[in-house]
Design a protein around this motif. Structure first.
Motif, short mmCIF file in Angstrom:
data_model
loop_
_atom_site.label_atom_id
_atom_site.label_comp_id
_atom_site.label_asym_id
_atom_site.label_seq_id
_atom_site.Cartn_x
_atom_site.Cartn_y
_atom_site.Cartn_z
N ASN A 1 0.83 -1.21 0.00
CA ASN A 1 0.00 0.00 0.00
C ASN A 1 0.87 1.26 0.00
OD1 ASN A 1 -2.13 1.74 0.13
ND2 ASN A 1 -2.66 1.31 2.26
N VAL A 2 1.95 1.24 0.82
CA VAL A 2 2.86 2.39 0.87
C VAL A 2 3.57 2.58 -0.48
CG1 VAL A 2 4.98 3.27 1.95
CG2 VAL A 2 3.20 2.22 3.36
N LYS A 3 3.96 1.49 -1.11
CA LYS A 3 4.59 1.59 -2.43
C LYS A 3 3.65 2.22 -3.45
CE LYS A 3 7.86 -2.24 -2.13
NZ LYS A 3 8.24 -3.58 -2.67
N GLY A 4 2.36 1.82 -3.40
CA GLY A 4 1.39 2.43 -4.31
C GLY A 4 1.22 3.92 -4.06
N GLN A 5 1.18 4.31 -2.77
CA GLN A 5 1.08 5.74 -2.45
C GLN A 5 2.30 6.50 -2.94
OE1 GLN A 5 0.40 6.01 1.76
NE2 GLN A 5 -1.60 4.96 1.68
#
Length: 616
Positions: A182-186
């Motif tokens: 999720n952090v990578k997508g953000q």
């Protein structure tokens, strides 16, 4: 199956084949003449050979990989040195520009300066940008670093449980993995947004008023307005023909320079067809030019280093594309320099012609005023006009000469560039020729060594032939002596046999005389001949229960196959026979020197030749 597919029977055979089949049938499978093949041992030997070959191949591949890695590390070190120099240069340039900006801002921030309020707004805007950058960092990058530290601490604490496969730890690990995704997508969304903002800012800087205060490469080009300038029209001249002829020079000059410019563009038409960047994108062309300028011309293996660096930064481009783009860049640079020099010369020529026309018109005006005041100087005025016309012609000739000299200088520069490229190609050719000579010398040395070894082997072979010839003479003498001894023994044996036969005959006569004295006269019983004797019946009754079926029919008195095959002379003879050398003198000499597995008896040793040697 058709009749054409059936092979005919082989009707030809020889007696040798039948004899071989008979021998195999009579001797049997377990005969000592045939050696059983140990297929397991052969498979182990084959596997051993394959393993050793595979091991050698792995060693060769490892050496190749180490060589490639060493070469790659050397290239990376050289690239690193070049990049460090470029980084130092860029840092110094940035510091110098930043110091100039700070000095300029400090000067304009003083009280009383008309631009003071504008630069104060710049200061406020920079402060607001710093605040926004701090907020952006706190909201984007700082949480990522905190998450990284927490994950490192969690892995240190739960590494053992994770390895053992604890359900709670695995579930927690999966949740952490989802959080990281999720952090990578953000972060990806943030980077895309920043990239979009960067493109918008670049487009904004390239439009409107900002485009005028941030000149690009096209705006820095030299521009020349053709035709007669308006300032030349405003010049006063009483002589209309002189003014027309002088102003006509502007048009002639423009036509000459346009022709030269057109010829230059036609000469480089192939380059201009490819566009501004030679058919490449702006980013790729920018990367190419920046990397190409980082490596100085006096650097060793400059071209090799540039191509390697470009292939690393532009992996999608082939080597042929890089070389062709390099040639395009050189040609385009030369075209731009020639065009700029031509435009500068055009601009300077128009300016010089304007000042010359201004001076000529001033002189003509002064001459006209003097003509009005003094009529007696009409003749001198005509002379002045002629002089002025002559000056114009001289000026035109001078301009033409200057253009010819300039064209010649440009041709010499082009020739120098071509000679430099030719010298580089010759150096590369000489280098390859030198490497080929070294390889040829290496092959010649190997051939000389092989020739020396062959001569040495030939010499040794000749020595062995001489020794074998001497041994053959010695063997012939020995054979002759043995033949004489054998003849003597045969004659002696015949004499003994005759004596023995005579003694047997005499003995038989004496025994017959004794038999006549003790002979028993028995009755005739023909059936007794067909009956078994009592001794045979008793023997058969005793051994009827203890019959050994595996006992051989006859007692074997001799050597077994194992004893024969263990003899080194037998093994050597088999190897020589396989090599086709068993009938040569060399094989006889080697066989005579091989000792038997057991030393011979002393009574079997021949002392005939020793006695002959002692007598001689």
């Amino acid at each position: 199956m058709t009749s054409k597919q059936v092979d005919p029977f082989v009707m030809q055979y020889t007696s040798h084949d039948t004899d071989t089949l008979v021998n195999k049938a009579t001797n049997g499978v377990r005969s000592n003449k045939y050696k059983a093949v140990d297929y397991d041992k052969l498979r182990l030997l084959a596997a051993e050979k394959k393993f050793s070959a595979h091991k050698s191949l792995l060693k060769v591949k490892k050496i190749e990989q180490l060589s490639k890695q060493t070469k790659e590390n050397t290239l990376l070190k050289q690239h690193k040195l070049v990049w460090n120099k470029e980084l130092i240069r860029l840092n110094n340039l940035r510091k110098r520009l930043q110091s100039d900006i700070d000095v300029h801002r400090g000067v304009n921030l003083t009280q009383g300066n008309p631009c003071c309020s504008l630069f104060e707004d710049f200061e406020d805007f920079e402060a607001s940008l710093d605040i926004e950058f701090a907020k952006f960092k706190a909201s984007t990058t700082q949480p990522v670093w905190n998450l990284r530290e927490d994950l490192q601490y969690w892995l240190q604490e739960n590494m053992e449980d994770l390895r053992m496969g604890s359900p709670d730890t695995v579930q927690k690990h999966n949740e952490i993995q989802c959080t990281i995704d999720n952090v990578k997508g953000q972060q990806k969304m943030v980077l895309e947004k920043l990239h979009h903002q960067q493109i918008c800012l670049e487009q904004e800087l390239g439009m409107g008023f900002l485009a005028t205060i941030t000149p690009n490469e096209d705006s820095q080009k030299v521009h020349v307005e053709g035709g007669i300038p308006e300032e030349a029209y405003d010049l006063e001249c009483s002589d209309f023909d002189l003014k027309v002829s002088v102003l006509q020079e502007f048009i002639l000059m423009d036509e000459k320079f346009r022709e030269r410019l057109k010829y230059l563009e036609e000469e480089h038409s192939k380059i201009l067809k490819l566009g501004r960047n030679g058919g490449w994108s702006d980013d790729d062309h920018y990367v190419f030019t920046v990397i190409y300028e980082q490596y100085p011309h006096e650097m060793k293996n400059r071209r090799k280093m540039i191509i390697d660096r470009l292939q690393r930064h532009l992996p999608k481009k082939l080597r042929a594309d890089l070389v062709s783009h390099e040639e395009w860049c050189d040609s385009n640079k030369y075209f731009r320099e020639r065009k700029k020099a031509l435009m500068v010369a055009w601009q300077k020529g128009r300016s010089a012609l304007y000042h010359k026309a201004e001076s000529i018109f001033t002189e003509a005006e002064m001459a006209a005023q003097l003509d009005e005041v003094k009529a007696e100087y009409n003749r001198k005025q005509r002379q002045v006009r002629e002089v002025l016309h002559e000056k114009i012609r001289n000026f035109r000739e001078q301009q033409m000469e200057a253009l010819i000299i300039q064209h010649k200088m440009e041709s010499e520069k082009l020739q120098a560039v071509r000679e430099r490229l030719k010298m580089e190609a010759e150096l590369e050719t000489k280098k390859r020729a030198h490497e080929k000579e070294q390889v040829a010398k290496f092959h010649e040395e190997i051939e000389k060594k092989q020739q020396k070894q062959a001569e040495k082997d030939q010499k040794r072979y000749d020595e062995l032939q001489a020794q074998l010839a001497e041994q053959a003479i010695f063997d012939q003498e020995r054979i002759k002596y043995r033949a004489e001894q054998l003849d003597a023994k045969i004659e002696e044996r015949k004499y003994l046999e005759e004596e023995k036969k005579q003694a047997e005959i005499e003995k038989e006569e004496r025994l017959e005389a004794l038999r006549e004295q003790v002979r028993v006269v028995a009755e005739s019983d023909p059936h007794r001949i067909l009956q078994q004797t009592e001794a045979w019946q008793n023997r058969y009754a005793e051994n009827e229960d203890d019959i050994d079926i595996q006992k051989p029919l006859f007692n074997v008195i001799g050597f077994t196959s194992k004893q024969i095959t263990s003899d080194p002379r037998m093994k050597l003879e088999a190897r020589l026979r396989d090599a086709g050398l068993h009938n040569t003198d060399y094989a006889r000499q080697i066989m005579s020197k091989v000792p038997p597995p057991q030393p011979p008896r002393r009574d079997m040793e021949s002392t005939v030749f020793k006695k002959n040697l002692n007598n001689t």
